[in-house]
Design an enzyme around this catalytic site. Sequence first.
Site, PDB file in Angstrom:
ATOM      1  N   ASN A 195      -6.676  -2.651   1.011  1.00 35.13           N
ATOM      2  CA  ASN A 195      -6.535  -4.106   1.091  1.00 35.13           C
ATOM      3  C   ASN A 195      -7.919  -4.738   1.124  1.00 35.13           C
ATOM      4  O   ASN A 195      -8.830  -4.217   1.767  1.00 35.13           O
ATOM      5  CB  ASN A 195      -5.811  -4.505   2.389  1.00 35.13           C
ATOM      6  CG  ASN A 195      -4.304  -4.383   2.263  1.00 35.13           C
ATOM      7  OD1 ASN A 195      -3.776  -4.115   1.189  1.00 35.13           O
ATOM      8  ND2 ASN A 195      -3.609  -4.590   3.377  1.00 35.13           N
ATOM      9  N   ARG A 214       0.830  -1.208   0.000  1.00 32.30           N
ATOM     10  CA  ARG A 214       0.000   0.000   0.000  1.00 32.30           C
ATOM     11  C   ARG A 214       0.870   1.267   0.000  1.00 32.30           C
ATOM     12  O   ARG A 214       0.672   2.152  -0.837  1.00 32.30           O
ATOM     13  CB  ARG A 214      -0.964   0.001   1.190  1.00 32.30           C
ATOM     14  CG  ARG A 214      -2.210  -0.841   0.967  1.00 32.30           C
ATOM     15  CD  ARG A 214      -3.101  -0.866   2.190  1.00 32.30           C
ATOM     16  NE  ARG A 214      -2.435  -1.493   3.339  1.00 32.30           N
ATOM     17  CZ  ARG A 214      -3.049  -1.767   4.487  1.00 32.30           C
ATOM     18  NH1 ARG A 214      -4.320  -1.442   4.652  1.00 32.30           N
ATOM     19  NH2 ARG A 214      -2.398  -2.351   5.467  1.00 32.30           N
TER      20      ARG A 214
END
Length: 796
Positions: free
Chosen positions: A38, A20
């Site tokens: 996610n 990320r």
Amino acid sequence: MSNKTVEINLTGIVQGVGFRPFLYNLAREYSLNGYILNRGNAGVRLVLQGEPKKIDEFLKKIKEKSPAISYIENMDVKDLITEEIYEILEIKKSESGRGISLTLPPDIAMCNECLKDMKNSNLPKYFKYPFIACTICGPRYTTVTELPYDRERSTMIRFPFCKDAQPESCIKEYSDFKNKRFHAQTFACSVCGPNYKLYNKSNNILIANPIEDILKETARRINEGEVVAVKGIGGVHLVCLADNDDVILKLRRRKGQRKSKPFALMVPSLEVIENYLNISSEEKELLTSFRRPIVLLERKNVNEEIIISNQIAPGLNNVGVMLPYTGIHYLLFDYIGQKPLVYTSGNKSYIPMGIDNSKIFEQLKDLADVFLLHNRLIHQRADDSVLRIHDNKVKLIRRSRGYVPEYLPLPFEVELPGALATGPELATTGAVLRHNRIFPTQHIGNVTHLETYEFLKEALFHMKKLLQIKDSEIKFIACDAHPVFITTKLGKELSDQINIPLYPIQHHFAHILGLMAENKIQPDEEIVGISTDGVGYGDDGNIWGGEILLCSYKSYERLGHLEYQPMIGGDRCTKYPARMAASIILNTMGIEEAIKIFEKLKIYNDLEYKETELDTIIALFKNAESKFPNENIPLTSSTGRIFDTVSYLVGVSNIKTYRGEPAMRLESFALKGNPNMVELELNYSKNNIIKTSDLILDIIKLIEKSKNKPEDIAAKFQRVLALAFADIAKKFAELRGINKIGLTGGVAYNYSFSKTIKEAVIQEGFEFLEHNLVPPGDAGISTGQLIGGLFKHLKF
Ligand SMILES: [Zn+2]
Ligand SMILES: [Zn+2]
């Protein structure tokens, strides 16, 4: 130019590896707005808006620059038609999501950047703080309770980020996209995170802080010969000096049943041991990898006892070594000194190590002198992984921390939502199947003990939970063919519970199935597999273990095997090699001749109850009147038992104190010998039964002649046995037009034995299949069981 919007879905190992933050920073570089999040075990989703050219460049860079441990399996990009204008770029709160795999990596060793922070006295919040981690390092599998990967679904949930630590608080680091802990989930600092305390055996705190005092006192005690329990990532170690016989013998005494089983070492750096142990470039690469396994390294011909006591691995030519992988390991070496230390799993023999502090005290109160424990929960127990390398192939002995939860891909498509395998009984693992992927659990051990059996169930169900497989999606259970294994009963229980089929898979077939899958054998192919190990329940009810099988994924045909030998008194023959030797000698020579040999060998000296036991063995044999198998005398074609027997006859082993000991000692002993110095042949019958009776007789004759060196006999034995297996395999491969011959089973860990077979096979133009991903030993069985079950179930 007008902006466009795309949705990108990434699968693979893309959570818990700094993905990320990596995507966020990359998107910023290209001035893209939108969000990143996610999704359960489904991966990472991005919705990004920006100039089309920049989006294209961004997409190109994803694969090129992605974090080291990440792995992109699939990247799906589609244009989104939307009126929405994204004003900012953000990492959004994770969502649920269901994929067919796991997005999570194994536990990752501390990275160099974090190590630097831990040694930087200008960073008080991290200086000598052992729980440092970042987006690309730290515990993962052992600490995550559920996916998606976030702090709130890990055992770090108990430690909220600090808001005022200097020079920067953890919440600030977490929120700052330029920081390497931006969106890191499992880090903490000395202000907000878990910490170590030093306790005595009665769970009283000796030192609570500062960490310097704790480390100093721990180091002092270790240097004075005490044994310290040190809690780490996936469990607890017992740590003590590695160069002091008395200390190691004390630890062996306290462990009770651990008379000579080798202890693993941790070394502060490879330089410390490179004068004493051989380290190949492949071994070095693995030792220093993020996995940080224990690698068995060969001793050099120097007296390394100066730093590594001979009591570490008595009678063996190699020792298991690993490098530090978490903060406390590095810090302890700073205080103890630059020398190897014993780092062995902190458990009583056969019981899984404790992972919560109260269990650790309970289990280790008689084993450790003091306890260095932290207050971070361990969600999944994972021992250190253990392996050895044959040339450039990895032979996993214990596949755990640093490897789990990685999967084995099957080399063909499968549409099956789920299945479970319960493994064999000793040195076992369980495994979960989802479509064409197999997820073995961490190493479990010997499940005949209740605690270990519970551990198997728990690990198996945790894997199923991470994969988000519903009960209704489990289509079958696979287990061993042994009717009384506790894992077979577990299989039956589970299959009854959800009313699905149970497929018992023959042990040696399962070994070969795992080997076939990792070597990408196709469903229409056949191979000749050599499966050599200690014990596996055979189709005829006998104990198999030296098998040559013609295999497809669907079925097998037994082509040849070692001659059946009686095990008088059953399992006692496994513990006492002399008893196995006595059984074979009686079977081969008859009572009268055998008694003469027993006298010459003074075999009763090596039986637990001496002459009385020998008399019993003879009586049992006599009463059976050559009609075995019977209740007291099973028959076996086990390769392990032949190794045990020869190990005994050449004077290497008279008792087995751990699994595989006589065979491992024989291998080390044989390294000192030259097979060309003695004459020994091994034949097989017309129906391809390798005549071990003749072999043992010939070896006894060789031993009687004093000019023959036992080391040479040992080396020659390994060679002729390997060649006999190879011969039969080659003969059938030729006959049936098959070009692949493989080797598996616990005896495949033996390097010279495997190498002889490999060379014999390759020399004649066959392809040799060996293990590199699935453990050759019984830890690989659950994987094979799932493959066998799959082919029964889908009726390919
Ligand atoms: Zn790091
Ligand atoms: Zn903090």
